[in-house]
Design a protein around this motif. Structure first.
Motif, PDB file in Angstrom:
ATOM      1  N   UNK A  76      46.401  41.960  56.080  1.00  0.00           N
ATOM      2  CA  UNK A  76      46.110  42.177  57.205  1.00  0.00           C
ATOM      3  C   UNK A  76      46.355  43.821  57.687  1.00  0.00           C
ATOM      4  N   UNK A  77      45.674  44.376  58.627  1.00  0.00           N
ATOM      5  CA  UNK A  77      45.923  45.801  58.869  1.00  0.00           C
ATOM      6  C   UNK A  77      46.605  45.782  60.327  1.00  0.00           C
ATOM      7  N   UNK A  78      46.791  47.244  60.639  1.00  0.00           N
ATOM      8  CA  UNK A  78      47.308  47.386  61.968  1.00  0.00           C
ATOM      9  C   UNK A  78      46.256  48.300  62.524  1.00  0.00           C
ATOM     10  N   UNK A 119      40.941  49.634  60.134  1.00  0.00           N
ATOM     11  CA  UNK A 119      39.924  49.584  59.099  1.00  0.00           C
ATOM     12  C   UNK A 119      40.340  48.233  58.469  1.00  0.00           C
ATOM     13  N   UNK A 120      39.173  47.340  58.295  1.00  0.00           N
ATOM     14  CA  UNK A 120      39.001  46.295  57.628  1.00  0.00           C
ATOM     15  C   UNK A 120      38.432  46.250  56.227  1.00  0.00           C
ATOM     16  N   UNK A 175      45.741  42.680  62.872  1.00  0.00           N
ATOM     17  CA  UNK A 175      44.679  41.611  62.420  1.00  0.00           C
ATOM     18  C   UNK A 175      44.612  41.399  61.208  1.00  0.00           C
ATOM     19  N   UNK A 176      44.404  40.014  61.097  1.00  0.00           N
ATOM     20  CA  UNK A 176      44.338  39.536  59.736  1.00  0.00           C
ATOM     21  C   UNK A 176      42.905  38.910  59.128  1.00  0.00           C
ATOM     22  N   UNK A 177      42.705  38.953  57.955  1.00  0.00           N
ATOM     23  CA  UNK A 177      41.609  38.313  57.601  1.00  0.00           C
ATOM     24  C   UNK A 177      41.901  37.862  56.175  1.00  0.00           C
ATOM     25  N   UNK A 233      30.378  48.120  59.380  1.00  0.00           N
ATOM     26  CA  UNK A 233      29.919  47.375  60.692  1.00  0.00           C
ATOM     27  C   UNK A 233      31.306  47.283  61.626  1.00  0.00           C
ATOM     28  N   UNK A 234      31.357  46.841  62.846  1.00  0.00           N
ATOM     29  CA  UNK A 234      32.341  47.026  63.675  1.00  0.00           C
ATOM     30  C   UNK A 234      32.617  45.537  64.078  1.00  0.00           C
ATOM     31  N   UNK A 235      33.910  45.407  64.287  1.00  0.00           N
ATOM     32  CA  UNK A 235      34.154  43.850  64.881  1.00  0.00           C
ATOM     33  C   UNK A 235      35.366  44.008  65.907  1.00  0.00           C
ATOM     34  N   UNK A 236      35.196  43.223  66.994  1.00  0.00           N
ATOM     35  CA  UNK A 236      36.274  43.197  67.840  1.00  0.00           C
ATOM     36  C   UNK A 236      37.543  42.649  67.207  1.00  0.00           C
TER      37      UNK A 236
END
Lengths: 110, 322
Positions: B82-84, B305-306, B48-50, B39-42
């Protein structure tokens, strides 16, 4: 609409054609794949299974899962886009549809 | 690529960002199964962290006294990872003459180039996110890089050299993995596949998609029993690689899909529900500053990529590539 060669992928056997719209601003991509070999292989597997030469437990399985279909990449992409692949009920319905019998590698209702 | 000094630019972004992005994502979905399946997320920042969390192991000694008092268990906090994001682009140029000769032809050429470059960019993205790339925070002289799928996977693995030189991280994978020595490279086998399926299952994941390169797609087809089916295929054998195999069982369906852009020495067992493409800037084209008798354009996107929960996936590495 004018047609122009876009890409050929020897790996999947897919040829893509670029169609520009009349105003030149939009476009459509047409992907075609020769599925003769896939359908032939499916037919062979299907018949082999039906004739009992390839018994259920003897193979055609992946860690207990049965190989039931081999779907050409272009059709698989369409099913992915339509959400059918990720929906087990819809996928089974699609696989059970007599119209799609050429993609099945073994008989029976799923 | 250097940033132009004192550039006085005339950026003319087209006002069709979202539409263009969807268009590009729909181009040649066959070639990019990973992008087509996740999927995609803005996202709103370059980092960005999760969070990931896990439950305590099931206990068979959970019996307390009647009327007994309660002592709180230790509560483990969630893990923040997190990823960049990474910026990728494809530039192209249309000469002044082509601009002048035929307006309809020029429009059509623009559309053609946009489709072509969009496809190339998508292939680059697919190759990037399925690679071993680790995250690079970047700076004024180093481009930012997003950590790719492989670098996240540390729980469910089957490596040629065991845990030696494996990825290790707490928040973001930044240390590369050491590939197994030549003697430890194995042929992809049903046993390896079963091992990673088991590990994935034990971790609570579910095998939905087995993604392999062309060589291992053929090798998978050669696993016990499946080879039987192939024997009548004759010269069409190679062509069959361009198909997805569907396996069903009462415990879920598995598809085996070929991916031409992922590393050949690997097999990914994915649960596409647990990976997403973080999009900071969707695909867009814009005209760049003119510096001669030609118009320059580029198509660009910024993404990362998350991997929601790396334990939902599994990987077999150090596989033979021929």
């Amino acid at each position: 609409m004018s047609r122009r060669f876009f890409d050929y992928d020897p790996f999947t056997g897919i040829t893509e054609w670029f169609h520009a719209t009349d105003d030149g601003e939009g476009f459509t991509l047409e992907a075609t794949q020769d599925i003769t070999a896939i359908v032939d292989a499916n037919k062979a597997a299907f018949n082999e299974f039906s004739s009992g030469r390839d018994s259920f437990g003897d193979g055609a399985t992946l860690n207990g899962k049965s190989h039931v279909a081999r779907i050409p990449a272009v059709i698989h992409a369409k099913l992915t886009r339509e959400g059918i692949i990720r929906d087990p009920v819809a996928l089974k319905r699609w696989l059970n549809d007599p119209d799609n019998a050429v993609f099945r590698t073994r008989p029976g209702v799923l | 690529m250097a940033i132009a000094t004192n550039a006085f630019s005339t950026y003319a972004a087209k006002g069709i960002r979202e539409d263009l992005s969807n268009t590009i994502f729909n181009i040649s979905p066959v070639e990019t199964p990973m992008l087509s399946n996740i999927g995609k997320r803005p996202v709103k920042a370059v980092q960005f962290d999760w969070q990931t969390d896990s439950l305590a192991a099931a206990s068979t000694t959970n019996a307390i006294l009647e009327g007994g008092d309660s002592t709180a268990d230790v509560t483990n906090p969630t893990t923040r990872v997190a990823n960049v994001t990474q910026i990728s682009e494809k530039p192209w140029t249309i000469t002044g003459t082509l601009e002048a000769v035929d307006k309809a032809g020029r429009k059509s050429e623009m559309a053609y180039q946009m489709a072509k470059k969009g496809k190339e960019l998508k292939r680059d993205m697919e190759a990037t996110i399925t690679s071993s790339q680790v995250a690079v925070t970047g700076g004024s002289t180093t481009a930012r890089k997003t950590a790719a799928f492989d670098s996240w996977l540390v729980t469910n693995t089957d490596n040629g050299n065991g845990a030696t030189g494996d990825y290790a991280y707490t928040a973001t994978p930044i240390t590369a993995r050491t590939v197994a020595t030549a003697g430890n490279i194995r042929a992809f086998s049903e046993n390896i596949l079963k091992n990673i399926i088991k590990k994935q299952w034990t971790s609570g994941g579910q095998t939905k998609l087995l993604m392999v390169g062309p060589v291992n797609k053929q090798r998978t087809s050669g696993f016990t029993g499946i080879a039987e089916i192939r024997k009548d295929a004759g010269k069409g054998q190679a062509t069959i690689v361009g198909a997805a195999d569907i396996y069903v069982s009462d415990f879920g369906d598995v598809e085996v899909v070929p991916n031409r852009f992922m590393p050949e020495d690997r097999a990914y067992l994915m649960d596409p529900d647990y990976a997403k493409l973080g999009v900071l800037r969707p695909f867009f084209t814009e005209e760049l500053a003119k510096s001669g008798d030609a118009s320059k354009y580029h198509i660009l996107t910024e993404y990362g990529l998350q991997v929601d929960n790396e334990a939902a996936h599994a990987v077999a590495r150090d596989l033979q590539t021929t």
